[in-house]
Design a protein around this motif. Structure first.
Motif, PDB file in Angstrom:
ATOM      1  N   TRP A  97       0.900  -1.452  -0.047  1.00 30.23           N
ATOM      2  CA  TRP A  97      -0.060  -0.152   0.110  1.00 30.23           C
ATOM      3  C   TRP A  97       0.840   1.306  -0.170  1.00 30.23           C
ATOM      4  O   TRP A  97       0.401   2.121  -0.705  1.00 30.23           O
ATOM      5  CB  TRP A  97      -0.996   0.033   1.317  1.00 30.23           C
ATOM      6  CG  TRP A  97      -1.980  -0.911   1.307  1.00 30.23           C
ATOM      7  CD1 TRP A  97      -1.960  -2.489   1.152  1.00 30.23           C
ATOM      8  CD2 TRP A  97      -3.590  -0.718   1.102  1.00 30.23           C
ATOM      9  NE1 TRP A  97      -3.004  -2.945   1.309  1.00 30.23           N
ATOM     10  CE2 TRP A  97      -3.926  -1.978   1.108  1.00 30.23           C
ATOM     11  CE3 TRP A  97      -4.243   0.505   1.089  1.00 30.23           C
ATOM     12  CZ2 TRP A  97      -5.255  -2.146   0.980  1.00 30.23           C
ATOM     13  CZ3 TRP A  97      -5.627   0.477   1.001  1.00 30.23           C
ATOM     14  CH2 TRP A  97      -6.207  -0.932   1.033  1.00 30.23           C
ATOM     15  N   GLU A 114      -4.023   2.383  -2.895  1.00 30.80           N
ATOM     16  CA  GLU A 114      -5.100   1.596  -2.372  1.00 30.80           C
ATOM     17  C   GLU A 114      -5.582   0.259  -3.403  1.00 30.80           C
ATOM     18  O   GLU A 114      -5.274   0.639  -4.567  1.00 30.80           O
ATOM     19  CB  GLU A 114      -6.240   2.354  -2.155  1.00 30.80           C
ATOM     20  CG  GLU A 114      -6.172   3.368  -1.101  1.00 30.80           C
ATOM     21  CD  GLU A 114      -7.644   4.183  -0.288  1.00 30.80           C
ATOM     22  OE1 GLU A 114      -8.536   3.245  -0.427  1.00 30.80           O
ATOM     23  OE2 GLU A 114      -7.342   5.059   0.364  1.00 30.80           O
ATOM     24  N   ARG A 136      -2.433   4.341   5.565  1.00 26.79           N
ATOM     25  CA  ARG A 136      -2.803   5.813   5.421  1.00 26.79           C
ATOM     26  C   ARG A 136      -1.939   6.529   6.552  1.00 26.79           C
ATOM     27  O   ARG A 136      -1.450   7.641   6.151  1.00 26.79           O
ATOM     28  CB  ARG A 136      -4.309   5.947   5.893  1.00 26.79           C
ATOM     29  CG  ARG A 136      -4.887   7.501   5.689  1.00 26.79           C
ATOM     30  CD  ARG A 136      -6.447   7.459   5.523  1.00 26.79           C
ATOM     31  NE  ARG A 136      -6.719   6.671   6.719  1.00 26.79           N
ATOM     32  CZ  ARG A 136      -7.960   5.639   6.745  1.00 26.79           C
ATOM     33  NH1 ARG A 136      -8.614   5.656   5.415  1.00 26.79           N
ATOM     34  NH2 ARG A 136      -8.273   5.069   7.871  1.00 26.79           N
ATOM     35  N   LYS A 189      -5.431  -0.819   5.728  1.00 29.27           N
ATOM     36  CA  LYS A 189      -5.812   0.467   5.035  1.00 29.27           C
ATOM     37  C   LYS A 189      -5.484   1.898   5.862  1.00 29.27           C
ATOM     38  O   LYS A 189      -4.996   2.659   5.397  1.00 29.27           O
ATOM     39  CB  LYS A 189      -7.262   0.331   4.542  1.00 29.27           C
ATOM     40  CG  LYS A 189      -7.642   1.842   3.934  1.00 29.27           C
ATOM     41  CD  LYS A 189      -9.259   1.658   3.278  1.00 29.27           C
ATOM     42  CE  LYS A 189      -9.528   2.894   2.662  1.00 29.27           C
ATOM     43  NZ  LYS A 189     -11.173   2.769   2.055  1.00 29.27           N
ATOM     44  N   LEU A 196      -9.399  -3.776   5.267  1.00 33.47           N
ATOM     45  CA  LEU A 196      -9.918  -2.515   5.249  1.00 33.47           C
ATOM     46  C   LEU A 196     -10.366  -2.274   6.588  1.00 33.47           C
ATOM     47  O   LEU A 196     -10.813  -1.103   7.045  1.00 33.47           O
ATOM     48  CB  LEU A 196     -11.550  -2.728   4.495  1.00 33.47           C
ATOM     49  CG  LEU A 196     -11.145  -2.977   3.020  1.00 33.47           C
ATOM     50  CD1 LEU A 196     -12.504  -3.178   2.008  1.00 33.47           C
ATOM     51  CD2 LEU A 196     -10.247  -2.123   2.336  1.00 33.47           C
TER      52      LEU A 196
END
Length: 812
Positions: A11, A197, A185, A181, A268
């Motif tokens: 990611w 993503e 971030r 996720k 997620l």
């Protein structure tokens, strides 16, 4: 939460080592508990293919295999050579892709592979199981690799086993980071890097099958999505890449459907659940459990559902629906997906944190789903989670997906929040000036929508908070975010400027520290105990009293609020006595919580100070006579506190009955008719129940009633001698000495400057039912030397008053 570093780097991939990444995450407020390798240390383990597999000629449980290593070559294996290996695993078979430790390989634990003979057959290596290369604690057979695994490739490189697992201990407010996720971030913001993503696209429905969804409790479940998937292959296997990612995050592979829901949860941060479609009768209803409703959970334990427990239930036409799962916590066994399920119903929902908070603990559970729902999840993520899970399921188990059905209570879905940040407040809080552009960049990279107004010291950032940051509510939350991302280590150490200022303090108010110091000087030690106490112990000390019960206690032993400080102090005495501390003297100042309908929030919070003593009056010493503490010792300590008010005479000790205290050694303390507190000896029966050793004495006072003091007034000192007169007064046993002293003080007038009861006598020469009180009166005048007549007048008035009001007489 445990996560795989390599998965995170898919990611966002900052130019940091594993240790540097862990340190950066910790400094950002997400404390790293550990960094561990995902596999053991091993070398020369190669992917091979079993081209021949036959029985061992002299051993029933062994097989002789021929293994192809493709183009791999080494000092012991030539390119294209088939390697002969004897294997005892039952799952070994022709065509299987396996992990081969060649001769010269070193496995975890410094286990070296050598050429060997097993029952007379040469073996040039070993076929490895997951446990033998440190991928699991145990295994049933050799490791089975997917059929497209490239023969001749190093296993460590193929499975990316030079990876580490990072264990992050998240605080309760950072539920947004309970997924790759959210973590990506965060790392992206810290390193000013873009986050790549995963691509989530809408899955086109190929069937029209749907299930109706009804939300009965919109405040508890504002949004619920469901989708039917039919014709899945129950024999399909979870791909190795997914099994590995789950393993590295501390999750065991179960079956493809469950694995996919767990994968989406980890990726997620959104929990999901799958039901066997054939076990659902009618539609789906989200409701609270019915009275005495039962449910058998996936762990095969049957529970009786409690009130206000949110459940997912079916809704047949006749209306007699059954609970299928505890919403947001645990699924039911009867509706769970099995190895025979071909049609499933996929759930993706937003449950309000308060609806889930504490519910899992009521059933002795703590699940990955409840852990996230209690802290809060993104209320806009349900559709993405559903599409991602559907996409993965169709790729792994096949089948046909129906359209997504959504039910929601729009008014109950959390709304976006607007929070303002002022430059003046930001600078004053962190003690350092961060440039406007940097502040704006930090807030923007955090996902906030930022609008800047004003300039200089009047600068204001108006921020729209994204849905996933449900912990951002007020201005100081934004200040914390700016300081955290800017880096606490980048804020210079600057001594704060301070100026002295006279404080307006009322002389009539006693500082609490003065009371504490008084008790410390009398050999007490301050204790700090929990306001949450054990209801069983409190009911022994305060029987038949209403208590404030916590809706979500830490444990059953800390489930009610204390009615007095005695509960915690007495438990502390027991704790110390059990550790050979025979002499204990403790005090505590704090709040007690008394249920009261007329008080704010239904509870009256009162500031108290309490103390407890047990054991001898003094520590053992050759020059001090051994003596156990008694009522008068602790009464003296209470009087020392009351003396600080310069108005001790206004406080009156009188007999009282308290269930926790000895009926003959208990006093209540009052001032002007108002109750101030109690002091006494603990009831012997209570000492036995609590496990106390020996006599225990205790007191408790209302702090507001003793924190006011009488302002001293200056007066002239007498230059003339004082005169002492002793009186022996005979009164009935039921006449308190206090009343005698109060009457003498009242009658004595201004000449009486001191009064002292120095002896109480009962025995020979005193009639039964009477007692003799020996009292010293000290008389003095500020203007002259007192003559015998002056002294006699005072004594006569005192004697007459005692005879008239208390039926007292002078002792012969």
């Amino acid at each position: 939460m445990k996560f795989s570093e390599s998965w995170l780097r898919e990611w966002v991939n900052p130019a940091l080592s594993s240790d540097e990444l862990a340190h950066q995450i910790t400094m950002a407020g997400l404390e790293v508990d550990g960094v561990d390798p995902v596999a053991g240390e091993f070398t020369n383990v190669i992917i091979g293919e079993v081209v021949e597999c036959g029985p061992h000629p002299d051993a029933d449980k062994l097989q002789v295999t021929k293994i192809s290593l493709g183009d791999y070559s080494s000092t012991t294996v030539e390119k294209g050579e088939l390697v002969s290996i004897v294997c005892g695993a039952k799952n070994c078979r022709t065509g299987l892709k396996v992990a081969v430790a060649t001769v010269g390989a070193v496995l975890p634990g410094n286990f070296k592979i050598k050429k060997a003979k097993l029952r007379g057959v040469p073996s040039f290596g070993m076929l490895c199981s997951e446990s033998e290369i440190g991928l699991s604690d145990s295994s049933d057979g050799i490791m089975e690799l997917v059929q497209d695994a490239p023969v001749g490739t190093c296993l460590r490189e193929y499975l990316d086993l030079d990876d580490v697992t990072i264990d992050v201990d998240l605080t309760a407010n950072r539920g947004d980071c309970l997924g790759i996720k959210g973590l990506a971030r965060e790392v992206g913001v810290l390193n000013s890097k873009e986050v790549t993503e995963v691509e989530i696209s809408a899955v086109k429905s190929t069937i029209d099958d749907v299930i109706d969804i009804t939300i009965e409790e919109g405040t508890a479940c504002p949004r619920y999505l469901g989708r039917v998937i039919k014709g899945i292959n129950p024999a399909a296997q979870t791909p190795l890449w997914m099994v590995e990612k789950l393993r590295r995050c501390g999750t065991r592979s179960i079956d493809p459907v469950v694995d996919v829901t767990n994968y989406v949860l980890l990726e997620l941060g959104h929990p999901m659940h799958a039901f066997d479609l054939s076990k659902i009768n009618g539609g789906i209803k989200v409701r609270f459990a019915n009275k005495a409703e039962k449910l058998t959970l996936l762990d095969e334990n049957e529970v009786t559902l409690k009130d206000k427990t949110l459940v997912i239930a079916d809704e047949p036409a006749n209306g007699n629906g059954k609970a299928l799962a505890i919403a947001g916590i645990f699924g039911g066994l009867d509706s769970g997906v099995t190895t025979e399920s071909t049609d499933i119903f996929l759930e993706s929902a937003f449950f309000a944190p308060l609806a889930i908070l504490g519910k899992a603990r009521q059933y002795g559970l703590h699940t990955d789903a409840s852990h996230r729902y209690e802290r809060g999840i993104d209320p806009t993520l349900q559709n993405d989670a559903m599409e991602r899970a559907t996409q993965l399921l169709l790729d792994i188990v096949g089948g046909q997906a129906g359209p997504i059905v959504e039910a929601k209570s729009e008014s109950d879905i959390p709304q976006t929040k607007n929070v303002s940040l002022r430059r003046e407040k930001l600078d004053s809080r962190i003690g350092h000036h961060i440039e406007d552009t940097k502040v704006t960049e930090i807030l923007t990279r955090l996902g906030f929508t930022v609008n800047v107004e004003g300039e200089g010291s009047a600068t204001k950032w108006k921020v729209v908070v994204p849905a996933y940051r449900f912990d951002i509510k007020i201005e100081v939350d934004l200040i914390e975010e700016v300081a955290r991302i800017y880096g606490y280590n980048n804020i210079p150490n600057i001594a704060p400027k301070a100026s002295l200022k006279m404080v307006n303090k009322k002389e009539a108010i006693i500082d609490l520290a003065k009371l504490k110091n008084t008790l410390v000087n009398r050999d007490y030690q301050e204790a700090i105990t929990y306001s949450f106490v054990d209801p069983k112990i409190q009911s022994i000390i305060h029987p038949n009293q209403e208590v404030m019960t916590l809706p979500h206690p830490i444990s059953s032993e800390m489930s009610v609020m204390r009615l007095s400080l005695w509960t915690g102090l007495l438990q502390s005495v027991v704790y110390n006595q059990n550790r050979q501390q025979s002499r204990v003297r403790l005090f505590e100042a704090g709040l007690r919580f008394v249920p009261d309908e007329n008080a704010e929030n239904g509870v009256r919070q009162q500031n108290m100070i309490a103390g407890v003593i047990s054991g001898n009056c003094a520590d053992e010493h050759w020059s001090v006579e051994k003596s156990a503490t008694d009522f008068y010792d602790i009464k003296g300590d209470v009087e020392a506190l009351l003396s600080l008010t310069c108005d001790a005479a206004s406080y009156e000790f009188s007999k009282a009955e308290v269930s926790a205290l000895h009926p003959g050694q208990t006093a209540q303390i009052t001032k002007n008719g108002q109750l101030v507190g109690f002091v006494g000896t603990l009831h012997p029966e209570l000492e036995r129940k609590l496990g106390l050793n020996g006599r225990t004495l205790i007191f408790e006072l209302l702090l507001p009633e003793i924190l006011g003091q009488k302002i001293p007034e200056a007066c002239d000192l007498s230059r003339f001698p004082a005169n002492r007169r002793d009186l022996a007064v005979v009164v009935k046993d039921d006449v308190d000495a206090k009343k005698v002293l109060q009457l003498i003080e009242k009658v004595g007038g201004s000449l009486l400057i001191d009064l002292n009861l120095f002896d109480v006598y009962k025995g020979q020469g005193i009639d039964d039912g009477y007692k003799s009180l020996a009292i010293a009166l000290v008389l003095q005048d500020t203007n002259k030397t007192l003559e015998d007549k002056d002294i006699t007048d005072v004594i006569d008035r005192v004697v007459d008053s005692l005879q008239t009001e208390l039926k007292a007489s002078l002792r012969d």
